[in-house]
Design an enzyme around this catalytic site. Sequence first.
Site, PDB file in Angstrom:
ATOM      1  N   ASP A  40       0.875  -1.168   0.000  1.00 22.84           N
ATOM      2  CA  ASP A  40       0.000   0.000   0.000  1.00 22.84           C
ATOM      3  C   ASP A  40       0.911   1.216   0.000  1.00 22.84           C
ATOM      4  O   ASP A  40       1.665   1.425   0.948  1.00 22.84           O
ATOM      5  CB  ASP A  40      -0.864  -0.045   1.265  1.00 22.84           C
ATOM      6  CG  ASP A  40      -1.769   1.169   1.416  1.00 22.84           C
ATOM      7  OD1 ASP A  40      -1.587   2.155   0.678  1.00 22.84           O
ATOM      8  OD2 ASP A  40      -2.649   1.117   2.294  1.00 22.84           O
ATOM      9  N   HIS A  62      -8.678   4.625   2.609  1.00 24.03           N
ATOM     10  CA  HIS A  62      -8.003   3.362   2.253  1.00 24.03           C
ATOM     11  C   HIS A  62      -8.766   2.610   1.164  1.00 24.03           C
ATOM     12  O   HIS A  62      -8.993   1.407   1.276  1.00 24.03           O
ATOM     13  CB  HIS A  62      -7.851   2.489   3.491  1.00 24.03           C
ATOM     14  CG  HIS A  62      -6.941   3.072   4.536  1.00 24.03           C
ATOM     15  ND1 HIS A  62      -5.571   2.950   4.472  1.00 24.03           N
ATOM     16  CD2 HIS A  62      -7.200   3.789   5.656  1.00 24.03           C
ATOM     17  CE1 HIS A  62      -5.020   3.544   5.523  1.00 24.03           C
ATOM     18  NE2 HIS A  62      -5.989   4.066   6.256  1.00 24.03           N
ATOM     19  N   TYR A 109      -3.790   9.518   0.356  1.00 26.70           N
ATOM     20  CA  TYR A 109      -3.743   9.163   1.766  1.00 26.70           C
ATOM     21  C   TYR A 109      -2.753   8.016   2.000  1.00 26.70           C
ATOM     22  O   TYR A 109      -2.746   7.038   1.262  1.00 26.70           O
ATOM     23  CB  TYR A 109      -5.144   8.764   2.271  1.00 26.70           C
ATOM     24  CG  TYR A 109      -5.146   8.692   3.767  1.00 26.70           C
ATOM     25  CD1 TYR A 109      -5.073   9.853   4.534  1.00 26.70           C
ATOM     26  CD2 TYR A 109      -5.138   7.469   4.420  1.00 26.70           C
ATOM     27  CE1 TYR A 109      -5.008   9.798   5.914  1.00 26.70           C
ATOM     28  CE2 TYR A 109      -5.074   7.404   5.799  1.00 26.70           C
ATOM     29  CZ  TYR A 109      -5.008   8.579   6.540  1.00 26.70           C
ATOM     30  OH  TYR A 109      -4.927   8.513   7.904  1.00 26.70           O
ATOM     31  N   ASN A 122      17.120  -7.652  -0.412  1.00 27.19           N
ATOM     32  CA  ASN A 122      15.761  -7.999  -0.842  1.00 27.19           C
ATOM     33  C   ASN A 122      14.756  -7.258   0.040  1.00 27.19           C
ATOM     34  O   ASN A 122      15.150  -6.644   1.030  1.00 27.19           O
ATOM     35  CB  ASN A 122      15.523  -9.516  -0.807  1.00 27.19           C
ATOM     36  CG  ASN A 122      15.655 -10.080   0.587  1.00 27.19           C
ATOM     37  OD1 ASN A 122      14.862  -9.780   1.466  1.00 27.19           O
ATOM     38  ND2 ASN A 122      16.700 -10.880   0.815  1.00 27.19           N
ATOM     39  N   TYR A 146       1.177  -0.023  14.953  1.00 27.98           N
ATOM     40  CA  TYR A 146       0.279  -0.172  13.805  1.00 27.98           C
ATOM     41  C   TYR A 146       0.646   0.768  12.667  1.00 27.98           C
ATOM     42  O   TYR A 146       0.810   1.959  12.873  1.00 27.98           O
ATOM     43  CB  TYR A 146      -1.165   0.107  14.209  1.00 27.98           C
ATOM     44  CG  TYR A 146      -2.141  -0.101  13.081  1.00 27.98           C
ATOM     45  CD1 TYR A 146      -2.295  -1.359  12.523  1.00 27.98           C
ATOM     46  CD2 TYR A 146      -2.898   0.939  12.561  1.00 27.98           C
ATOM     47  CE1 TYR A 146      -3.191  -1.576  11.481  1.00 27.98           C
ATOM     48  CE2 TYR A 146      -3.792   0.732  11.528  1.00 27.98           C
ATOM     49  CZ  TYR A 146      -3.932  -0.524  10.996  1.00 27.98           C
ATOM     50  OH  TYR A 146      -4.812  -0.744   9.970  1.00 27.98           O
ATOM     51  N   LYS A 160      -2.741  -2.783   7.930  1.00 20.99           N
ATOM     52  CA  LYS A 160      -2.880  -4.225   8.092  1.00 20.99           C
ATOM     53  C   LYS A 160      -1.902  -4.924   7.145  1.00 20.99           C
ATOM     54  O   LYS A 160      -1.438  -4.335   6.177  1.00 20.99           O
ATOM     55  CB  LYS A 160      -4.336  -4.612   7.801  1.00 20.99           C
ATOM     56  CG  LYS A 160      -4.828  -5.832   8.564  1.00 20.99           C
ATOM     57  CD  LYS A 160      -4.809  -5.689  10.050  1.00 20.99           C
ATOM     58  CE  LYS A 160      -5.028  -7.001  10.779  1.00 20.99           C
ATOM     59  NZ  LYS A 160      -4.539  -6.928  12.154  1.00 20.99           N
TER      60      LYS A 160
HETATM   61  P1  13P Z   1      -4.848  -0.757   5.003  1.00 24.94           P
HETATM   62  O1  13P Z   1      -3.935  -1.638   5.801  1.00 24.94           O
HETATM   63  O2  13P Z   1      -5.450  -1.482   3.850  1.00 24.94           O
HETATM   64  O3  13P Z   1      -4.147   0.503   4.607  1.00 24.94           O
HETATM   65  O4  13P Z   1      -6.087  -0.354   5.933  1.00 24.94           O
HETATM   66  C1  13P Z   1      -5.834   0.386   7.071  1.00 24.94           C
HETATM   67  C2  13P Z   1      -7.015   0.815   7.852  1.00 24.94           C
HETATM   68  O5  13P Z   1      -6.829   1.328   8.954  1.00 24.94           O
HETATM   69  C3  13P Z   1      -8.378   0.657   7.338  1.00 24.94           C
HETATM   70  O6  13P Z   1      -9.328   1.190   8.216  1.00 24.94           O
HETATM   71 MG    MG Z   2      -4.122   1.896   3.287  1.00 24.37          MG
HETATM   72 MG    MG Z   3      -4.438  -2.372   2.216  1.00 17.08          MG
END
Ligand code: 13P
Ligand code: MG
Ligand code: MG
Length: 366
Positions: free
Chosen positions: A11, A18, A89, A103, A230, A233
């Site tokens: 991402d 997102h 974003y 790598n 965090y 994800k």
């Molecule tokens: P992503 O990991 O796909 O960027 O999503 C993050 C998120 O907080 C969605 O609410």
């Molecule tokens: Mg995202």
């Molecule tokens: Mg994502």
Amino acid sequence: MKTTLSVIKADIGSIGGHIKPSQSLLESVQNHIKAKSKGILTDYKITHTGDDIAILSTHTGGPLNEKVHKLCWDALLAGTKTAREQGLYGAGQDLLKDSFSGNVKGMGPAIAELEFEERKAEPFLFFAADKTDPGAFNLPAYLTFCDPMHNAGLLLSSNLKKGFTFRIMDVNYTEADKIIELNTPEEIYDIAVLLRDTERYIVEGVYSRVTGEQVAAVSTTRLHNIAGKYTGKDDPVMLVRTQKDFPATGEVLSPYTIGAFVAGFMRGSHNGPLMPVKQNSDISFFDGPPVVSAAAYCVHDGKLTEAADAFAHPYWDYVRTQVSRKAQEMRRQGFFGPAMLPMSELEYGGVVEVLQELDKRFIIKK
Ligand code: 13P
Ligand code: MG
Ligand code: MG
Ligand code: 13P
């Protein structure tokens, strides 16, 4: 000569939160690869699933190849530049390290690679998931390689019946790769014991016990373990070779009919059903639901055919409706119980801070 399939996905910025990368962002990744891939890649495809961009490539350099990884890393950096220029974003969200050394493992992007001597016909599936983590592939992998309720070949093919070896990683161990190998069919209950814990144990690869060849590869990146906090994800990818000594394509797709609840969804902090979607799908409801796309290809002398979109068939519209129903049921209970992830997996520190403050206000009554 052996062919290598490499998927590197990250991402690096998206429109409207997102949801999805911009067209210019996709083009800048594409243009970089197009300009610089001569002598490194045989072929490539660039797609997106939700807000993640995947570079699927073929080459002869083997897994963790420095030139291939550097090319993809630089393409993601070029994309990040465009994302910044456009004010997207989360520009560069998954690129967690500054300097490239050998790598992209441990640098943020999800990676899955398979190296093999091409068969006469070499069909394979490329899965990409968004708003979830690598454990999302635990159940589909288990059902495809261990369960005749999904894989008829385990009953009908004498070769499939000989079983598979699962390589499972304990991703909580961060010093090095901590791996166990377990064989089907005799150890399927042990495999299930590990795979039920989707945040800790992740299928890294599956191997045929007939030929020793690798059938499947799953990314095991845990962004949280790299950054210590965090950062998004760990939206995973999986490659699976199909047919002949391996499961049929439809046997690999079958488990996605369940729409199993997986971790992810809003702020990476909830459980939601995994929805099989068409390629290049966007994200919407409650920053989700968690989605997975599947592109089927054949590769020959390293050249990829066009993709068959495995979740585009009308059958999956029916599944998507059912999965939406499951998502709605879970969302009706908001933050309560299994709707939100347990403390250890909550991706935002806010709850922890509140608990620390409140702890001071508890009184112990004698
Ligand atoms: P992503 O990991 O796909 O960027 O999503 C993050 C998120 O907080 C969605 O609410
Ligand atoms: Mg995202
Ligand atoms: Mg994502
Ligand atoms: P075909 O007879 O169409 O090749 O299909 C064989 C098969 O194995 C389907 O799962």
